[in-house]
Enzyme design. Structure first.
Site, PDB file in Angstrom:
ATOM      1  CG  ASN A   1      27.147  13.876  -7.633  1.00  0.00           C
ATOM      2  OD1 ASN A   1      27.511  15.014  -7.333  1.00  0.00           O
ATOM      3  ND2 ASN A   1      27.000  12.929  -6.726  1.00  0.00           N
TER       4      ASN A   1
ATOM      5  CG  HIS B   1      34.723  13.440  -4.180  1.00  0.00           C
ATOM      6  ND1 HIS B   1      33.848  12.561  -4.781  1.00  0.00           N
ATOM      7  CD2 HIS B   1      34.091  13.871  -3.050  1.00  0.00           C
ATOM      8  CE1 HIS B   1      32.742  12.476  -4.062  1.00  0.00           C
ATOM      9  NE2 HIS B   1      32.877  13.246  -2.998  1.00  0.00           N
TER      10      HIS B   1
END
Length: 448
Positions: free
Chosen positions: A310, A402
């Site tokens: 990311n 997450h």
């Protein structure tokens, strides 16, 4: 039966063992073969049911990590290296090569050599270098002198542009990629890279080609790292990694963390927390150059294979993204028939690696999924018995921040990977350790 760590299960399995031996000796008198196996199988199912009650799955999470107390003395120094550190300073002149790296092609007989010439520019009035002014040449061979073979490749320059007042733009040095072919397996090669016509060649470096594919042929050591960055902790990690002399490095996403900086070089551990009013998520691209310089001592001799994370998204003008990632690394995309730097495959001895993209379309109708189907169907497990997959965010973890973040990708791809018997999966992203087993369709047992 199998040995279990749980005392109740050990007793049950021991009982089953004794019972099975007793029944085997008396089967003609007391039981038919069918009934004997049905009985043992039925009790085994009952034990499995007990096991489900004892060990929760990820469906019951997220959980607090269960581990030994963390020794804070091991934390080290998670502060980024400054641009004044000699390990990240430019130490070449003119168009001499720097940031030299090796990456693999699809098989042992080919590798990519990459490097950068010329200086990057950052500011308001930048003028990109012309990549056609410097040749991309590698001379190589099995002895240091003479280097008997030569290969040429291609070069490019990329820009990171921000159309907002007060933000600085960036243009890279000239990035070169050259593919070497015809290599012998497990053989040491020496090489120099650069442009011989302008006396801008590097020193002599070396790498070892991968072993030939086969069930008894493997690299001696493979290093797997993720979320590496360029902190003082990074320097310790790479020092320890180099001391173990790996044959291959896998980097499962999040490379330089240039996106934790604004274009003026001001950084923060949490960009959005520190800079909530910025019109676009800025980056400070020189951090990529610092990373390449620091890593050269390792990856100029040990092949590195990278997949995006990311922190590589790095959106800029024109809604472009991943530009630094796509430009700076060489990928065996064409060789593995993916045509994309976001997903590809390669062999390293008896291992077939599949690198998947979690930040591009992975739906069953997408190009990535169709490519994955073809790639898996073509794997010859007699030649590459081990099938390893890697991508950045894990499908299974118990970390609250997450938890189930990559659930959509799991729902699309897990069944396919499971059906082809993938042996190992490597991920990064989550900053704690999970050891997993009995994995599939959200039925996972985790040891933290």
């Amino acid at each position: 039966y199998h040995i279990s760590d749980h005392p109740i299960k050990r007793k049950i399995y021991s009982f089953l063992h004794i019972l099975a031996i007793s029944l085997a000796g008396k089967s003609k008198m007391f039981l038919t073969m069918t009934f004997r196996w049905f009985f043992v199988f039925s009790v085994s199912i009952a034990v499995a049911a007990i096991d489900d009650d004892l060990i929760p799955s990820t469906l019951d999470g997220p959980f607090e990590p269960v581990t030994v107390p963390y020794d804070v003395s091991l934390r080290g120094n998670a502060v980024d290296l400054p641009d004044t550190d000699p390990r990240v300073r430019r130490c070449v002149e003119g168009f001499e090569p720097e940031q030299i790296s090796v990456s693999l092609s699809v098989n042992y007989d080919s590798v990519w050599i990459s490097w950068i010439t010329g200086e990057f520019q950052i500011g308001n009035n930048i003028k990109p270098l012309n990549p056609n002014t410097v040749a991309s040449v590698v001379r190589y061979g099995r002895s240091r002198v003479p280097l008997t073979d030569e290969a040429s490749g291609y070069s490019l320059v990329y820009n990171q542009l921000y159309p907002f007042e007060g933000l600085q733009n960036y243009t890279s040095g000239i990035i070169h990629h050259v593919r070497l072919t015809g290599l012998k397996p497990s053989t040491l090669y020496y090489y120099r890279c650069g442009d011989p016509s302008i006396s801008a060649m590097s020193g002599i470096y070396h790498f070892r080609a991968m072993p030939v594919s086969g069930p008894r042929s493997y690299p001696n050591r493979i290093a797997v790292v993720g979320d590496l960055g360029l902190t003082y902790n990074t320097t310790d990690t790479i020092h320890n990694l180099k001391s173990n002399k790996p044959d291959l490095v896998l980097l499962v996403g999040d490379v330089s963390y240039a996106n934790l900086y604004r274009t003026n070089g001001t950084g923060s551990d949490c960009y959005d927390c520190s800079f909530p009013e910025t019109p676009i998520h800025e980056t400070y691209q020189p951090r990529w150059d610092y990373w390449g310089r620091f890593m050269q001592s390792l990856i100029s001799r040990t092949p590195i294979m990278v997949i995006e994370g990311n922190h590589e998204i790095e959106e800029q003008a024109g809604k472009q993204s991943f530009v630094a990632y796509r430009s700076r690394f060489a990928f065996p995309s064409e060789e593995s028939k993916s045509s994309s730097p976001f997903y590809y495959s390669f062999n390293a001895g008896g291992i077939h690696f599949i690198m998947l993209g979690a930040y591009v379309d992975y739906s069953k109708s997408a190009k990535q999924y169709k490519w994955l189907e073809r790639d898996l169907a073509n794997v010859d497990r007699s030649m590459t018995p081990w099938l390893v997959a890697a991508w950045h965010p894990p499908w299974y973890n118990t970390y609250t921040a997450h938890y189930k973040e990559a659930e959509c990708m799991r729902l699309e791809m897990e069944e396919l990977l499971y059906s082809y018997g993938v042996d190992i999966v490597f991920n990064g992203h989550v900053s704690h350790e999970n050891q997993l087993w009995y994995l599939g369709n959200m039925v996972s047992r985790l040891k933290q």
